[in-house]
Write a protein that holds these residues in place. Structure first.
Motif, PDB file in Angstrom:
ATOM      1  N   GLN A 198      20.345 -29.415   0.633  1.00 55.39           N
ATOM      2  CA  GLN A 198      21.306 -30.505   0.500  1.00 55.39           C
ATOM      3  C   GLN A 198      21.415 -30.914  -0.963  1.00 55.39           C
ATOM      4  O   GLN A 198      22.470 -31.331  -1.421  1.00 55.39           O
ATOM      5  CB  GLN A 198      20.876 -31.685   1.372  1.00 55.39           C
ATOM      6  N   ALA A 199      20.311 -30.810  -1.674  1.00 56.33           N
ATOM      7  CA  ALA A 199      20.266 -31.034  -3.118  1.00 56.33           C
ATOM      8  C   ALA A 199      19.090 -30.234  -3.654  1.00 56.33           C
ATOM      9  O   ALA A 199      18.189 -29.845  -2.905  1.00 56.33           O
ATOM     10  CB  ALA A 199      20.104 -32.518  -3.436  1.00 56.33           C
ATOM     11  N   CYS A 200      19.131 -29.973  -4.983  1.00 58.19           N
ATOM     12  CA  CYS A 200      18.051 -29.193  -5.583  1.00 58.19           C
ATOM     13  C   CYS A 200      16.929 -30.117  -6.035  1.00 58.19           C
ATOM     14  O   CYS A 200      17.158 -31.224  -6.515  1.00 58.19           O
ATOM     15  CB  CYS A 200      18.569 -28.403  -6.777  1.00 58.19           C
ATOM     16  N   ALA A 201      15.705 -29.644  -5.880  1.00 57.12           N
ATOM     17  CA  ALA A 201      14.542 -30.402  -6.333  1.00 57.12           C
ATOM     18  C   ALA A 201      14.509 -30.430  -7.852  1.00 57.12           C
ATOM     19  O   ALA A 201      15.184 -29.647  -8.535  1.00 57.12           O
ATOM     20  CB  ALA A 201      13.272 -29.769  -5.776  1.00 57.12           C
ATOM     21  N   SER A 202      13.717 -31.341  -8.409  1.00 58.21           N
ATOM     22  CA  SER A 202      13.586 -31.454  -9.860  1.00 58.21           C
ATOM     23  C   SER A 202      13.113 -30.130 -10.447  1.00 58.21           C
ATOM     24  O   SER A 202      12.189 -29.491  -9.935  1.00 58.21           O
ATOM     25  CB  SER A 202      12.578 -32.560 -10.194  1.00 58.21           C
ATOM     26  N   GLY A 203      13.760 -29.699 -11.519  1.00 55.88           N
ATOM     27  CA  GLY A 203      13.412 -28.426 -12.142  1.00 55.88           C
ATOM     28  C   GLY A 203      14.250 -27.268 -11.649  1.00 55.88           C
ATOM     29  O   GLY A 203      14.068 -26.138 -12.091  1.00 55.88           O
ATOM     30  N   TYR A 204      15.183 -27.548 -10.737  1.00 56.75           N
ATOM     31  CA  TYR A 204      16.065 -26.505 -10.202  1.00 56.75           C
ATOM     32  C   TYR A 204      17.519 -26.958 -10.319  1.00 56.75           C
ATOM     33  O   TYR A 204      17.826 -28.151 -10.360  1.00 56.75           O
ATOM     34  CB  TYR A 204      15.717 -26.204  -8.744  1.00 56.75           C
ATOM     35  N   GLN A 205      18.424 -25.998 -10.368  1.00 56.55           N
ATOM     36  CA  GLN A 205      19.850 -26.284 -10.476  1.00 56.55           C
ATOM     37  C   GLN A 205      20.631 -25.441  -9.487  1.00 56.55           C
ATOM     38  O   GLN A 205      20.176 -24.380  -9.066  1.00 56.55           O
ATOM     39  CB  GLN A 205      20.344 -26.014 -11.901  1.00 56.55           C
ATOM     40  N   ASP A 206      21.797 -25.928  -9.111  1.00 54.66           N
ATOM     41  CA  ASP A 206      22.657 -25.225  -8.157  1.00 54.66           C
ATOM     42  C   ASP A 206      23.498 -24.193  -8.889  1.00 54.66           C
ATOM     43  O   ASP A 206      24.353 -24.538  -9.710  1.00 54.66           O
ATOM     44  CB  ASP A 206      23.556 -26.242  -7.441  1.00 54.66           C
ATOM     45  N   LEU A 207      23.244 -22.929  -8.590  1.00 51.78           N
ATOM     46  CA  LEU A 207      24.051 -21.847  -9.146  1.00 51.78           C
ATOM     47  C   LEU A 207      24.701 -21.090  -8.005  1.00 51.78           C
ATOM     48  O   LEU A 207      24.033 -20.397  -7.247  1.00 51.78           O
ATOM     49  CB  LEU A 207      23.185 -20.894  -9.976  1.00 51.78           C
ATOM     50  N   GLU A 208      26.015 -21.292  -7.855  1.00 47.66           N
ATOM     51  CA  GLU A 208      26.790 -20.619  -6.812  1.00 47.66           C
ATOM     52  C   GLU A 208      26.197 -20.872  -5.426  1.00 47.66           C
ATOM     53  O   GLU A 208      26.100 -19.967  -4.601  1.00 47.66           O
ATOM     54  CB  GLU A 208      26.898 -19.124  -7.094  1.00 47.66           C
ATOM     55  N   GLY A 209      25.789 -22.114  -5.185  1.00 47.63           N
ATOM     56  CA  GLY A 209      25.325 -22.499  -3.855  1.00 47.63           C
ATOM     57  C   GLY A 209      23.861 -22.258  -3.591  1.00 47.63           C
ATOM     58  O   GLY A 209      23.379 -22.525  -2.482  1.00 47.63           O
ATOM     59  N   THR A 210      23.112 -21.764  -4.568  1.00 43.06           N
ATOM     60  CA  THR A 210      21.680 -21.501  -4.400  1.00 43.06           C
ATOM     61  C   THR A 210      20.888 -22.239  -5.471  1.00 43.06           C
ATOM     62  O   THR A 210      21.241 -22.171  -6.658  1.00 43.06           O
ATOM     63  CB  THR A 210      21.383 -19.993  -4.488  1.00 43.06           C
ATOM     64  N   CYS A 211      19.834 -22.929  -5.063  1.00 38.81           N
ATOM     65  CA  CYS A 211      18.998 -23.646  -6.021  1.00 38.81           C
ATOM     66  C   CYS A 211      18.120 -22.651  -6.779  1.00 38.81           C
ATOM     67  O   CYS A 211      17.337 -21.909  -6.173  1.00 38.81           O
ATOM     68  CB  CYS A 211      18.136 -24.684  -5.304  1.00 38.81           C
ATOM     69  N   THR A 212      18.274 -22.648  -8.108  1.00 37.74           N
ATOM     70  CA  THR A 212      17.600 -21.683  -8.970  1.00 37.74           C
ATOM     71  C   THR A 212      16.817 -22.421 -10.044  1.00 37.74           C
ATOM     72  O   THR A 212      17.210 -23.490 -10.502  1.00 37.74           O
ATOM     73  CB  THR A 212      18.634 -20.747  -9.629  1.00 37.74           C
ATOM     74  N   ASP A 213      15.702 -21.840 -10.462  1.00 40.89           N
ATOM     75  CA  ASP A 213      14.851 -22.457 -11.476  1.00 40.89           C
ATOM     76  C   ASP A 213      15.602 -22.675 -12.789  1.00 40.89           C
ATOM     77  O   ASP A 213      16.368 -21.820 -13.241  1.00 40.89           O
ATOM     78  CB  ASP A 213      13.628 -21.566 -11.713  1.00 40.89           C
ATOM     79  N   ILE A 214      15.390 -23.835 -13.403  1.00 38.53           N
ATOM     80  CA  ILE A 214      15.920 -24.125 -14.731  1.00 38.53           C
ATOM     81  C   ILE A 214      14.919 -23.615 -15.771  1.00 38.53           C
ATOM     82  O   ILE A 214      13.736 -23.996 -15.737  1.00 38.53           O
ATOM     83  CB  ILE A 214      16.143 -25.636 -14.923  1.00 38.53           C
ATOM     84  N   ASP A 215      15.380 -22.774 -16.683  1.00 41.19           N
ATOM     85  CA  ASP A 215      14.503 -22.296 -17.768  1.00 41.19           C
ATOM     86  C   ASP A 215      14.585 -23.294 -18.922  1.00 41.19           C
ATOM     87  O   ASP A 215      15.443 -23.194 -19.803  1.00 41.19           O
ATOM     88  CB  ASP A 215      14.930 -20.902 -18.224  1.00 41.19           C
ATOM     89  N   GLU A 216      13.683 -24.269 -18.896  1.00 39.66           N
ATOM     90  CA  GLU A 216      13.704 -25.318 -19.919  1.00 39.66           C
ATOM     91  C   GLU A 216      13.458 -24.745 -21.309  1.00 39.66           C
ATOM     92  O   GLU A 216      13.927 -25.313 -22.316  1.00 39.66           O
ATOM     93  CB  GLU A 216      12.641 -26.375 -19.596  1.00 39.66           C
ATOM     94  N   CYS A 217      12.742 -23.632 -21.370  1.00 40.92           N
ATOM     95  CA  CYS A 217      12.400 -23.047 -22.664  1.00 40.92           C
ATOM     96  C   CYS A 217      13.609 -22.391 -23.346  1.00 40.92           C
ATOM     97  O   CYS A 217      13.571 -22.116 -24.556  1.00 40.92           O
ATOM     98  CB  CYS A 217      11.283 -22.024 -22.503  1.00 40.92           C
ATOM     99  N   ALA A 218      14.638 -22.121 -22.569  1.00 44.97           N
ATOM    100  CA  ALA A 218      15.821 -21.447 -23.127  1.00 44.97           C
ATOM    101  C   ALA A 218      16.910 -22.427 -23.525  1.00 44.97           C
ATOM    102  O   ALA A 218      17.980 -22.014 -23.990  1.00 44.97           O
ATOM    103  CB  ALA A 218      16.358 -20.455 -22.098  1.00 44.97           C
TER     104      ALA A 218
END
Length: 326
Positions: free
Chosen positions: A246-266
């Motif tokens: 329903q929403a992505c957890a902290s540290g993840y983002q919605d990419l094309e309908g799927t919650c994917t890890d955010i690469d903070e280092c990039a």
């Protein structure tokens, strides 16, 4: 002389138990007798089919048919069928056949044409150990709900088709009540009247408010439901997997309908801002670690000293002579 009344009062419960036990055994015997009779008539039908194309065993079949009557209706054929009705170890079956052999002969020679249904003629009408379907007991009373639809089609009538039982209903799954016209918890009456009830599963998961916790999703089951944990990348979900959030957890983002890890280092803006720090990405977060050759002390990355100290110690040992100690 002692009165017998107190003794009788003491023995009365035991007599009652014995009577209840005898009645219970009698009911089981009545059901068993019908089952045995059904087995006999079923096997008779099989024997009748097996011997349908056989003749007498003699050499002159035409003479035998002319002089001894046709094999089809002969006593020889009847005896061959009767011999295979029971297993040798089945006492009740063999006893019933021996006890009522005359009835089989009567049906075979005199009643078969008018009463082709052997089970009905023999088990129900003649030796009276069975009842028609939908009826039970000594008088073949109709089961609850009527003989056409015992238990209103939603259960089994105790003693159905036998001279035993009490006619009470054992309801099918999802049904309950004396007449099997009510639904158990987890089901609702989709259709119901005085003689008919159709119970359907309640889908608890379709309710406006889910019965599960915020980090769980609901799975409907027959008559109930279960709550399963959401994927760790989700903040609330409708099903399993990172694409059902329903929403992505902290540290993840919605990419094309799927919650994917955010690469903070990039990211363009550095997240590890202290001197001599490097960013290491991980699932849902990141770590700031000291660069190679540095170690953390009091929250700061300082140059590691242990390598230089070791080199100084080795140099000192090499330049030290035993004579210097004299």
């Amino acid at each position: 002389m002692l009165s017998s009344a107190p003794v009788l009062r003491l023995l009365l419960p035991y007599f009652t138990l014995i009577l209840v036990f005898q009645v219970s055994v009698a009911k089981r015997d009545l059901k068993s007798a019908c089952s045995t009779c059904q087995q006999i008539t079923d096997n008779f039908e099989k024997g009748f089919e097996r011997t349908a194309k056989q003749n007498f065993g003699g050499g002159n079949t035409a003479w035998e048919e002319r002089k001894l009557s046709k094999y089809e209706t002969s006593e020889i054929r009847l005896m061959e069928i009767l011999e295979d009705l029971c297993e040798s170890s089945s006492f009740e079956c063999n006893r019933m056949v021996e006890e009522h052999e005359e009835h089989f002969e009567t049906w075979w020679f005199k009643r078969k044409a008018k009463h082709p249904d052997l089970h009905k003629w023999f088990c129900i009408e003649t030796i009276k150990v069975c009842c028609p379907k939908g009826t039970f007991g000594p008088d073949c009373s109709a089961c609850v709900g009527g003989s056409e639809r015992p238990c209103h089609g939603n259960g089994l009538c105790d003693g159905d088709g036998t001279r035993g039982g009490n006619g009470r209903c054992t309801c099918d799954h999802a049904y309950t009540g004396e007449f099997c016209l009510d639904c158990v918890d987890g089901y609702f009456s989709e259709v119901r009247n005085d003689t008919f009830c159709l119970c359907a599963d309640v889908n608890e998961c379709s309710q406006d408010k889910s019965p599960c916790k915020d980090d769980q999703y609901c799975v409907n089951t027959e008559g109930s439901y279960s709550c399963n944990a959401c994927d760790s990348v989700c903040s609330g979900c409708t099903d399993s997997g990172p694409d059902k959030c329903q929403a992505c957890a902290s540290g993840y983002q919605d990419l094309e309908g799927t919650c994917t890890d955010i690469d903070e280092c990039a990211q363009s803006e550095a997240v590890c801002t202290k001197e001599h720090q490097e960013c290491v990405n991980n699932d849902g977060s990141y770590d700031c670690v000291c660069s190679s050759g540095y170690e953390e002390q009091d929250g700061e990355c300082v140059q590691a000293q242990h390598q230089d100290d070791t080199e100084d110690l080795e140099t000192s040992e090499m330049t030290t002579s035993p004579h210097d100690e004299l």
